[in-house]
Design an enzyme around this catalytic site. Sequence first.
Site, PDB file in Angstrom:
ATOM      1  N   GLY A 199       0.831  -1.217   0.000  1.00  0.00           N
ATOM      2  CA  GLY A 199       0.000   0.000   0.000  1.00  0.00           C
ATOM      3  C   GLY A 199       0.851   1.246   0.000  1.00  0.00           C
ATOM      4  O   GLY A 199       2.055   1.198  -0.247  1.00  0.00           O
ATOM      5  N   ASN A 200       0.212   2.354   0.251  1.00  0.00           N
ATOM      6  CA  ASN A 200       0.949   3.616   0.333  1.00  0.00           C
ATOM      7  C   ASN A 200       0.308   4.505   1.390  1.00  0.00           C
ATOM      8  O   ASN A 200      -0.723   4.150   1.960  1.00  0.00           O
ATOM      9  CB  ASN A 200       0.999   4.315  -1.026  1.00  0.00           C
ATOM     10  CG  ASN A 200      -0.386   4.644  -1.532  1.00  0.00           C
ATOM     11  OD1 ASN A 200      -1.064   5.518  -1.003  1.00  0.00           O
ATOM     12  ND2 ASN A 200      -0.838   3.920  -2.545  1.00  0.00           N
ATOM     13  N   ARG A 201       0.911   5.669   1.634  1.00  0.00           N
ATOM     14  CA  ARG A 201       0.512   6.463   2.794  1.00  0.00           C
ATOM     15  C   ARG A 201      -0.593   7.486   2.510  1.00  0.00           C
ATOM     16  O   ARG A 201      -0.903   8.310   3.367  1.00  0.00           O
ATOM     17  CB  ARG A 201       1.736   7.193   3.362  1.00  0.00           C
ATOM     18  CG  ARG A 201       2.677   6.249   4.084  1.00  0.00           C
ATOM     19  CD  ARG A 201       3.910   6.978   4.527  1.00  0.00           C
ATOM     20  NE  ARG A 201       3.603   8.183   5.263  1.00  0.00           N
ATOM     21  CZ  ARG A 201       4.378   9.274   5.282  1.00  0.00           C
ATOM     22  NH1 ARG A 201       5.489   9.279   4.584  1.00  0.00           N
ATOM     23  NH2 ARG A 201       4.027  10.321   5.976  1.00  0.00           N
TER      24      ARG A 201
END
Length: 408
Positions: free
Chosen positions: A203-205
Amino acid sequence: MFVVVGVTGGIAAYKTVHLVRLLVKDGHEVHVVPTEDALRFVGLPTWEAISRHPVTTSVHDDVARVRHVSLGQSADLVIVAPATANTLAKMATGLADDLLGTTLLATTAPVVVAPAMHTEMWRHPATVHNIATLRARGVIMVGPDDGALTGGDSGPGRMSDPEAIFAAALAAVGAAGGDLEGLRVVVSAGGTREPIDPVRFIGNRSSGKQGAAVALAAADRGADVVLLAAHVDDGVLAEASAHQRVRVVRVGTAAELSAAVGEAAQDADAIVMAAAVADYRVADVSAVKLSKDAAPGRGLTLTLVENDDILAGLVESRREGQTIVGFAAETPTENETVLERGRRKAARKGADLLAVNQVGWTTGFEADDNEITLLDARGEVVGTAVGTKRQAADALWDAVVEVRAKMR
Ligand code: CTP
């Protein structure tokens, strides 16, 4: 214009003094209707002096002129600022136990409300429900903004600035809607997640705050919005999902987002890709939870395959009159500034606009503020914004309006 300004019991009442002043200076006849609680924050003489009209809180004053309904009947515009959670609840149920309550029931004028409360109260299901009820009745909400609150805490709940309330109130009366009236808009927000196995993902932030602000700004300015949300917290989405012109569709992976964008794009006038889309997905997603036992001490190698570039696909298949906006979250390198990287990306992506912002370990993601530079398809700077994500969103829509005006 005959303007009624309702003031309820919150510390932000002091900012409403400035709002009243803006209205008076703009030539309007302003009548302030505070609640009893509001007078504990700012006293009656201040309201009378600043509005230049007598001020009362009770339905039993000035009975000969049937003041409890006459103010509402005469009003061209009613503003409630600040509106506490309690006031919103009273408005939603139609309670009229003071002069502000009767005025609100007696008016057919546009009602503009600027909520102010602590984040917990704003996110409480009761408040979310009340906001949705009021919006469905046509009440226009301004804010609240994200930022520092009186208890030293911070989050959504801060009353919008008097200038923003003033502008929204005049827009509400001037035209039925804003400058995006009738536009069908698609906004993607958040970050996609690519599964590795049933419990893990890449995922990412991205928090989705900027995308949610873009969607809300469009709706506030009159557009009908489909908000495609990839892993965005309910709290971040609360205000947008309560808006009557926003439809939220939740997606998970880049492929799901791609399919949802493809569908929603068909009749869209503008598409804003604010979501952080995973460039790669895991080639063979394991049907069972991966375990170290399979190859102890030997590490793990995942094979990744490239996802479709949704933005590039949209640009390629764009229908006439469609405006496409991308985002570019960049980190500077030794050889290139963020803006230079953005320029290259603008050329590569071919979108009408690219909103470039710097990100890093501590900047950009999850924050309430943003700093963006808007580039056109040739990489020219056509706008900048430094401030809240809502301000960045409004700057983005200003640029969209300009691009569309040139298209005609
Ligand atoms: N984007 C997209 N589909 C992808 C990747 C990105 O639609 N598979 C969109 C994003 O929503 C954003 C823009 O493209 O609007 C730029 O995203 P970014 O990740 O910065 O660009 P990339 O093309 O992935 O370039 P980079 O090599 O810098 O990662």
